[in-house]
Design an enzyme around this catalytic site. Structure first.
Site, PDB file in Angstrom:
ATOM      1  N   HIS A   1      -3.429   0.867  -3.879  1.00  7.36           N
ATOM      2  CA  HIS A   1      -2.580   1.972  -3.733  1.00  7.36           C
ATOM      3  C   HIS A   1      -1.368   1.630  -4.848  1.00  7.36           C
ATOM      4  O   HIS A   1      -0.833   2.457  -5.440  1.00  7.36           O
ATOM      5  CB  HIS A   1      -2.015   2.253  -2.185  1.00  7.36           C
ATOM      6  N   GLU A   2      -0.641   0.546  -4.001  1.00  7.89           N
ATOM      7  CA  GLU A   2       0.642   0.254  -4.864  1.00  7.89           C
ATOM      8  C   GLU A   2       0.315   0.045  -6.329  1.00  7.89           C
ATOM      9  O   GLU A   2       1.155   0.397  -7.364  1.00  7.89           O
ATOM     10  CB  GLU A   2       1.367  -0.977  -4.202  1.00  7.89           C
TER      11      GLU A   2
ATOM     12  N   GLU B   1       2.156   9.667  -5.698  1.00  5.71           N
ATOM     13  CA  GLU B   1       1.117   9.416  -4.617  1.00  5.71           C
ATOM     14  C   GLU B   1      -0.012  10.124  -5.429  1.00  5.71           C
ATOM     15  O   GLU B   1      -1.207   9.521  -4.729  1.00  5.71           O
ATOM     16  CB  GLU B   1       1.751  10.076  -3.173  1.00  5.71           C
TER      17      GLU B   1
ATOM     18  N   HIS C   1       0.560   3.218  -8.323  1.00  9.72           N
ATOM     19  CA  HIS C   1       1.917   3.516  -8.626  1.00  9.72           C
ATOM     20  C   HIS C   1       2.101   2.787  -9.932  1.00  9.72           C
ATOM     21  O   HIS C   1       2.935   3.415 -10.841  1.00  9.72           O
ATOM     22  CB  HIS C   1       2.769   3.185  -7.664  1.00  9.72           C
TER      23      HIS C   1
END
Lengths: 501, 501
Positions: free
Chosen positions: A266-267, A296, A270
């Site tokens: 997830h990170e 997101e 980003h």
């Protein structure tokens, strides 16, 4: 003001902003990763100082005259400049009634709030944090009420700040569709007789091995490790101090190895977004002009549409077996894939499955809306939280640590951020369908060709991000208006297959 | 200006300085520990910006008027204030002819210099760095020549900046005594027939085990781990961002485990000093009013007088055996103690023994004196370096990595710092003798009672440090004028025992 002077000042202030943002990001990153807790008070004071000094420059006559003039004459300039001048003016309008004194008070409060939250979370006791939290809510309401004439509610302002164009009416409708789309699927899943192995998800995986998995995943997903790094923290985040310094954080739980895996993916999403913004936007100061929902969209695209796809999980499975062979010797790929994709009501948002995730967001949306609008107070809010978990998911947190204290967002007054995750999920499904028109997505994952996916995202999604508000952005990418349909269809298809209904 | 106004401004500026120093220290720490190299240019630019903005405040009329007035009226205030006003005025005098533009140029240059040095060191090639190094020397000379009328040489100014009252004449005499004291002892050691086991010093010790040793040593020596931390870097240093945030760094070499041990003890000494400055000095802004030699006195006191004492080494030995049992199973305590205390000419200052250490400093002293005074240039300076190593120690570096590029100090224009280590050694021997009058030092080490030693240092050495220039400080601690006698006697006694002469 001559046109050259406007260009000159643009250059000066863009460079100045990027320098200070770099320094403030690093200080803040340090605070949330390694800084000794004993120094929190001194650190918060120092941070409030620099944040306020920065703010003072934005309040100076020189800067404001420039911003106003540049905005008025924006049509005389190339498109990137025009966009920058609009953004600067929007920010000026947002803060014009806030004094440096109030800014200082707010910075100091939010710093203290983070420290207090950490303490309360550690002890699982909301009562330790409640008083500070009240001040955060009051300060947020005060700041919002200084915004001048406003047609809607205070929470409408929050929503519009995060995603320009959004308001409660739009989001109420959005969450209604989400709720009506997801809850029936969840009901079927809960009633399903299908059984899955869950035991291996709690197998103990030593942290050094988990670190190896993290590093593999970041590289595999095309995160450029020369232009960033990975660190650990309490509540994982990504920060973008500078063009060549973009940082991912994670959190290791020895008995929940997938928590780290999906945090990192997830990170990392980003960070990949941040690393692939065209250079020109860094120069002009538009590189961070990307809304939370846009961000997101990408982080959850990597986490779910890529990260929970069977072809991708095959690569994780192989690597995990390679790194921790003995530990997972009794786990087949089928166990692994299905175990990771188990859907069921759980307490922690960041560790929840794709299906229930937006229900966690729905709960936060309902609470923060009423909180910001002054309809409820922080008093007993932990119980309100628990009530909603009981109502929507049928479960109750054993302590506030697994309840209201689990997330960092509200501690810094970030009300209106949570909906971004849900909107991002819906945007992501639309982007996925569009991507599939251009190439065989599953095949690319099977081949481990994450570069192909990254390049497609770069050309179609990242490159145009800084120049567009979210609604225009998704329209330009997909040629369609925003809808929850793709997302709900995706969930229906995925979970009906997994749970045989 | 009313007296109250002076007090008010003192409070304001002290708080402001500590906030900005906190932020700049963290940014700089981050750069030297984890920041991605790809971002060096952006980082150096950001750092030069904030350093210059800080400097601009020190050049403002408001600040200068305050500094001058407070200095003129210093006798009206309590002693701490008087001291602060004197220090502020001294700093003002030092920088009054430097413009913010020059400050910016210098900051940027020193930042780039560090990056370039890292690259050159990695490749072991001075020619990569030489051009940048020339600019550093030129900038240093330019800054020094802006200091106005000066009775001595440019290097005299450097020495006085680091240790008020020092100059070339004093240091020439000091180093003559050092040279004449140490070289004869070294000659006897080199000629000695005594043999020592050295093999185990190169045993491979995995870094996670070395990390355990580091953590043990810091705690054992009474470093307060709640108010600081340990990190890794290329060239170990200690930084003092804030009262409750003092950071130690080290560097691990798998095949040289003692390098980390003595780095940690040395840097830990700096940190223990910093952690035990009375709180009042932090409030008023005098906490960092400690010269390099005063600081090196303590770091080298921990490293040598404590760290290389047999009773202390016994504790290290036991812990190393406990943590890495299999690795050192064939090493007796006698081997261990004597191996660690081997004296012989080596190439790396930071890893050198107590006896040859000051010879490394002597070489740097002779070179930097001529460099700053313009008698030699950076051209071929690596060869000059090698020549001196041949002359004094009889050895030649295989590459510039083990030669002129080994130390970070010159890269940031810190000419005049090196002598601090040698002066610190001599101060330390005087302090050791004074301490021994009050309690049984060896017994305290045998008992592992580092708290007793720390408390004595706190009461007799640390507490008075911010209020005194080094010469007054050592006089107040020991009741004696500065001398090299204690130090040379100590070396004579130690090495005649170890090498039977």
């Amino acid at each position: 003001m001559k046109k050259e002077e406007i260009l000159e000042k643009t250059k000066y202030y863009s460079s100045w902003k990027s320098d200070y943002n770099y320094i403030m990001s690093i200080f803040s990153f340090d605070l949330e990763t390694i800084a000794p807790k004993a120094a929190s008070e001194e650190a918060n004071k120092a941070f409030a100082r620099i944040e306020t000094d920065y703010f003072k420059v934005l309040k100076s006559d020189d800067y404001i005259d420039y911003v106003k003039e540049a905005y008025l004459r924006r049509d005389e300039f190339p498109l990137e400049y025009k966009r920058l001048f609009e953004m600067q003016h929007r920010d000026y309008e947002r803060t014009k009634n806030i004094s440096p004194e109030l800014q200082y008070e707010m910075s100091l409060l939010f710093g203290t709030s983070y420290t207090k939250w950490l303490e309360a979370k550690e002890k699982g006791d909301y009562s330790i944090y409640q008083d500070t939290f009240s001040k955060v809510v009051d300060m947020t309401r005060k700041i919002l009420s200084l915004r001048g004439k406003n047609k809607g509610t205070l929470y409408d302002i929050c929503l519009d700040d995060y995603e320009p164009g959004n308001n409660e009416k739009i989001l109420d409708k959005f969450f209604k569709e989400i709720k009506e789309g997801i809850l029936p699927i969840l009901k079927k899943v809960v009633l399903s007789k299908v059984e899955r192995r869950e035991d291996f998800l709690e197998y103990s995986v030593p942290i050094p091995l988990q670190e190896k998995i993290s590093n593999f995943l970041l590289k595999f997903n095309e995160f450029d490790t020369n232009r960033g790094l990975l660190s650990t923290t309490e509540h994982p985040f990504t920060t973008f101090p500078s063009e060549n310094d973009i940082r991912v954080t994670t959190h290791y739980h020895e008995n929940m190895f997938t928590s780290n895996i999906y945090s990192v993916i997830h990170e990392g999403g980003h960070a990949i977004f941040g690393q692939n913004i065209p250079h020109k936007f860094f120069t002009i100061g538009l590189s961070d002009n990307i809304t939370s929902a846009m961000h997101e969209t990408i982080s959850r695209f990597y986490e779910n549409y890529i990260g929970r796809n069977p072809h991708y999980i095959k690569h994780i499975y192989n690597k995990v077996k390679e790194i921790c062979n003995d530990i997972f010797s009794d786990v087949s790929f089928d166990d692994f894939y299905k175990g990771i994709n188990i859907a069921k009501p759980t307490l922690i948002r960041t560790d929840s499955d794709e299906l229930t995730y937006c229900i966690h967001i729905l709960i936060r949306y309902e609470l923060e809306k009423d909180l910001v609008n002054g309809k409820i107070s922080t008093q007993g809010l932990n119980l309100e939280w628990n009530k909603k978990y009981k109502e929507y998911l049928g479960i109750t947190p054993p302590s506030d640590k697994e309840g209201i204290l689990q997330d960092v967002h509200w501690t810094g007054g970030s009300f209106g951020y949570f909906p971004s995750y849900a909107i991002g999920n819906a945007y992501g499904a639309m982007i996925l369908n569009r991507m599939k028109e251009d190439f065989d997505f599953d095949k690319a994952l099977e081949d481990g060709d994450l570069l192909k996916i990254k390049n497609w995202l770069k050309n179609n999604v990242f490159d145009i991000a800084p120049m567009n508000d979210p609604n225009d952005w998704i329209l330009k990418i997909t040629g369609r208006e925003f809808t929850t349909k793709d997302y709900i269809d995706y969930l229906n298809e995925k979970y009906s297959k997994l749970y045989n209904f």
